[in-house]
Design a protein around this motif. Structure first.
Motif, PDB file in Angstrom:
ATOM      1  N   ASN A 381      34.487  43.004  39.265  1.00  0.00           N
ATOM      2  CA  ASN A 381      35.396  44.056  39.725  1.00  0.00           C
ATOM      3  C   ASN A 381      36.830  43.541  39.884  1.00  0.00           C
ATOM      4  O   ASN A 381      37.792  44.272  39.639  1.00  0.00           O
ATOM      5  CB  ASN A 381      34.900  44.636  41.058  1.00  0.00           C
ATOM      6  N   LYS A 385      39.975  44.992  37.997  1.00  0.00           N
ATOM      7  CA  LYS A 385      41.174  45.430  38.713  1.00  0.00           C
ATOM      8  C   LYS A 385      42.433  44.830  38.083  1.00  0.00           C
ATOM      9  O   LYS A 385      43.448  45.523  37.883  1.00  0.00           O
ATOM     10  CB  LYS A 385      41.059  45.029  40.184  1.00  0.00           C
ATOM     11  N   ASN A 388      42.978  46.477  34.648  1.00  0.00           N
ATOM     12  CA  ASN A 388      43.490  47.840  34.745  1.00  0.00           C
ATOM     13  C   ASN A 388      44.940  47.879  35.227  1.00  0.00           C
ATOM     14  O   ASN A 388      45.709  48.775  34.859  1.00  0.00           O
ATOM     15  CB  ASN A 388      42.604  48.666  35.682  1.00  0.00           C
ATOM     16  N   TYR A 402      34.422  49.937  37.373  1.00  0.00           N
ATOM     17  CA  TYR A 402      34.000  49.081  38.484  1.00  0.00           C
ATOM     18  C   TYR A 402      32.489  49.225  38.696  1.00  0.00           C
ATOM     19  O   TYR A 402      31.905  50.279  38.419  1.00  0.00           O
ATOM     20  CB  TYR A 402      34.756  49.463  39.757  1.00  0.00           C
TER      21      TYR A 402
END
Length: 589
Positions: A381, A385, A388, A402
Motif C-alpha cells: 500500500n 501510495k 499514485n 490499495y
C-alpha cells in the motif's frame, strides 16, 4: 410407559369394543349362517366346538379392531391431531425404508461408491421432505448441516447447508398481521421503518430489519402461526422412531424436547438473552470490538409472546465468512509461486489445513502468518501510495489499488478457542448457557475492518443448572481433561448415570464422547452413531444425567464446528482452566 398409555386408550375405546362384540360383528358374520345351519346337522359336541370357535373369532377380531383403533387414537393424540398424524405418516414413509436400506448396506459392508450414491439420493430426498413438512424437521436438517458430533457425511452436510440461512419464509402480510395482533396497533405506530423482505428465516419464525421511532437499528423476530403444535408433534414423531430404531438417542431427545418447548414465548427468550448478555458483560467477555463476542441487547418493553425486538449486529453468518476466507486464501496460496523462509512454512500449514484435511495451524501460527501478510500489505500500500502520488495520474499509467485488511486470513483457530471460552464460562461459571450454539446462530462481525469478532444470537434454548450441578460438572471436566478414568466414572455415578452392567470402561467412554471429544482412536474407527449404539448394546443405559444433556449438546455442536474448519478440540482440556478456577474459588481444590 407405552403399555400404560395403550391401557388408557383401551379404556377410552370400550364403547367401540362393545360395538364390535355386538351388532357390528353380527353384520360382519352374516355369511356364516349357512355354515351354522350345516353345523346343526352334526353332533352336539361338534356344535359346541363351532360355538367356541365363533366366540374365539369374535374375540380375536374385536381385540384386533380395538387395538387398531386404540393405536390410531394414541398416535393421533400423541403427535397433535389429524394434521400431526398426516405429518407423521409422511415422515415415516421416507424414514423407515431408508433406515432399513442403510442398515442393509452396513450388514453387506457395501463399497464407498455405493454409500456415496445412497447418501446423495437420500440427502436430496430428505431435504425435499424437510422443505415439505418444515417445522422441527428444519431444525433437524440444521443439526445435520452443523455436523453435530461429526456424525454426518460431507454429502449430507452440503445438501442441508441451505437450511442454515435459507429456510422457507412467510409472506409479509402474514408477518404484519402477527405483529399488529400482538401490539394491538399498526406496525407503523411501533416502528419507523420495517423491511418487508426477511433477512433470515428459521424453523419457528423469521427475522426482519427495522428502525425504532428514535432511529435505533433493530431486528425483529416474528413467530409463525400454529408452529408450537406442529413442533410438539414433530419432536414426538422422531422420538417414537428413535424408541424403535435407535433407543440410545431417546434420553437426549426427551431433554431436547423440554428445551425446545421453551422457544414458543419470545418474552422468555428476551429475558434469557438479557440474562446471558448481562453475565457476559460482567465478565468482560461481551461488549465492543475488543471483547471476545457481541450479544444483541433486547428491547424488553417491545417483546411479547410472538415478537422479539433486539439490537442489530452488523455482520454475516460465520459459515459464509469462513467459506469466503478459505476461497481467498486458497487463491492466494495458488497464486504465490515463490515462497521462502517463514512464509513458506506458514503456507504449507495452510495447505495442510485446507487440502489434506488434517488439523490446521494453531492460533499462534495463524497470528504469525497474519502479521507477516499484513506487513507485506502495508509495504504494498505504501508503494501504491507513492506510485499514485507521483506517476499514477499520468495518462496511460493509471493508479494502483490499495489492499484492505479484509484480505488477511481469519484466524480460524482463535475463533474456535473463543467460542469454547465463551460457552465454557457460561456453563461452568454462570450455570446459564445457550444449548443451541450451532453455526447458524453465530455471526462474524468486523471482517471488513480486519477485526473479526463473534456475534452470538438466538437464545431460545437457554439451560440453567444449579450451583451443585455446576460444581459437579467442573469436577467431571477436570477428570476428563486429566484422563482420570477412575475419578470420571465415580463422578458420573454421583451425577446419576446408570447402566445395566455399570461397566467402568463403558461409563468412561460415554463421558468422553458426550462431554469431551470424538476422534478415530476413541471411536475405534466407527461412525459416532454406530459407536454409541455399540456402547449401548454392550451395556444398555438406564439413566443419564439429565442436567448435563444440554451441556453435552453444546460440546458436540462446538466440536462439530471445529471439525468443519479442521480445528478439532478436546473440550475438557479447553475448559479445564475455567473449571479449576471455579473450584478453587469455592475452596474445593
Amino acid at each position: 410407559m407405552f403399555a400404560s398409555r395403550l391401557t388408557r386408550v383401551a379404556r377410552r375405546t370400550a364403547p367401540l369394543r362393545s360395538c364390535f362384540r355386538g351388532q357390528g360383528l353380527k353384520l360382519a358374520l352374516l355369511p356364516s349362517r349357512h355354515v351354522a345351519s350345516q353345523a346343526s346337522k352334526t353332533s352336539s359336541s361338534s356344535n359346541g366346538k363351532g360355538i367356541i370357535s365363533r366366540k374365539m373369532t369374535r374375540g380375536i377380531i374385536g381385540c384386533l379392531s380395538a387395538t387398531t383403533v386404540g393405536g390410531l387414537l394414541y398416535l393421533n393424540d400423541h403427535v397433535g391431531g389429524r394434521e400431526g398424524l398426516v405429518r407423521t405418516v409422511s415422515f415415516y414413509s421416507l424414514a423407515i425404508p431408508k433406515y432399513i436400506e442403510y442398515r442393509m448396506h452396513m450388514l453387506m459392508n457395501s463399497p464407498d461408491d455405493v454409500w456415496d450414491k445412497l447418501h446423495e439420493e437420500t440427502s436430496k430426498a430428505g431435504l425435499d421432505k424437510i422443505m415439505e413438512l418444515q417445522g422441527f424437521y428444519i431444525k433437524s436438517g440444521q443439526m445435520c448441516a452443523a455436523n453435530i458430533g461429526n456424525a454426518f457425511p460431507k454429502i449430507w452436510q452440503d445438501t442441508m447447508s441451505v437450511l442454515q440461512d435459507e429456510c422457507p419464509s412467510q409472506p409479509y402480510e402474514v408477518v404484519k398481521s402477527i405483529v399488529e395482533s400482538e401490539y394491538g396497533k399498526s406496525i407503523h405506530d411501533v416502528f419507523e421503518t420495517f423491511e418487508e423482505k426477511p433477512i433470515g428465516a428459521a424453523s419457528i419464525g423469521q427475522v426482519h430489519r427495522a428502525t425504532l421511532k428514535d432511529g435505533s437499528c433493530v431486528v425483529v423476530k416474528v413467530m409463525y402461526p400454529g408452529v408450537e403444535d406442529v413442533f410438539r408433534g414433530d419432536v414426538r414423531t422422531i422420538k417414537m422412531f428413535a424408541q424403535v430404531a435407535q433407543p440410545v438417542h431417546v434420553p437426549p431427545l426427551i431433554e431436547i424436547e423440554k428445551q425446545f418447548m421453551t422457544e414458543f414465548d419470545y418474552r422468555r427468550e428476551a429475558e434469557q438473552l438479557d440474562k446471558v448478555r448481562t453475565n457476559m458483560m460482567a465478565a468482560n467477555i461481551c461488549g465492543d470490538s475488543t471483547r471476545l463476542c457481541a450479544i444483541p441487547k433486547p428491547y424488553l418493553d417491545l417483546c411479547n409472546k410472538r415478537v422479539l425486538v433486539m439490537e442489530e449486529l452488523k455482520g454475516n453468518k460465520l459459515v459464509e465468512e469462513l467459506k469466503r476466507d478459505i476461497e481467498r486464501q486458497m487463491a492466494r496460496v495458488s497464486n504465490s509461486l515463490e515462497k521462502f523462509g517463514d512464509e513458506k512454512k506458514m503456507e504449507e500449514s495452510f495447505l495442510k489445513e485446507f487440502v489434506s484435511g488434517e488439523n490446521g495451524p494453531t492460533a499462534e501460527q495463524y497470528e504469525t502468518l497474519i502479521k507477516l501478510l499484513d506487513a507485506k500489505r502495508r509495504i504494498s500500500n505504501l508503494y501504491a501510495k507513492l506510485h499514485n502520488a507521483t506517476i499514477g495520474w499520468l495518462p496511460g499509467v493509471g493508479a494502483k489499488d490499495y489492499i484492505g485488511k479484509n484480505s488477511l486470513p481469519i484466524n480460524h483457530a482463535k475463533l474456535i478457542d473463543d467460542l469454547l471460552e465463551v460457552h465454557g464460562h457460561q456453563i461452568l461459571v454462570d450455570g446459564c448457557f445457550n444449548g443451541d450454539c450451532h453455526p447458524g446462530n453465530i455471526l462474524l462481525l468486523g471482517v471488513e475492518e480486519g477485526k473479526p469478532q463473534l456475534g452470538l444470537i438466538d437464545y431460545g434454548q437457554v439451560k440453567t443448572i444449579t450451583k451443585e450441578e455446576r460444581l459437579q460438572f467442573c469436577k467431571i471436566i477436570i477428570a476428563l481433561a486429566d484422563d482420570d478414568k477412575e475419578n470420571t466414572v465415580s463422578l458420573l455415578k454421583e451425577a446419576g448415570f446408570k447402566s445395566q452392567k455399570m461397566d467402568p470402561e463403558h461409563i468412561y467412554k460415554f463421558a468422553k464422547v458426550s462431554y469431551d471429544e470424538d476422534n478415530e482412536e476413541l471411536l475405534e474407527g466407527k461412525h459416532i452413531q454406530v459407536y454409541m449404539e455399540h456402547l449401548h448394546d454392550n451395556d444398555p443405559v438406564d439413566h443419564i444425567p439429565q442436567q448435563y444433556i444440554m451441556a453435552s449438546r453444546a460440546s458436540i455442536l462446538l466440536r462439530g464446528l471445529g471439525h468443519a474448519v479442521h480445528q478439532s478440540r478436546s473440550v475438557a482440556k479447553a475448559w479445564r482452566s475455567i473449571a479449576e478456577k471455579v473450584l478453587k474459588e469455592e475452596g474445593l481444590l
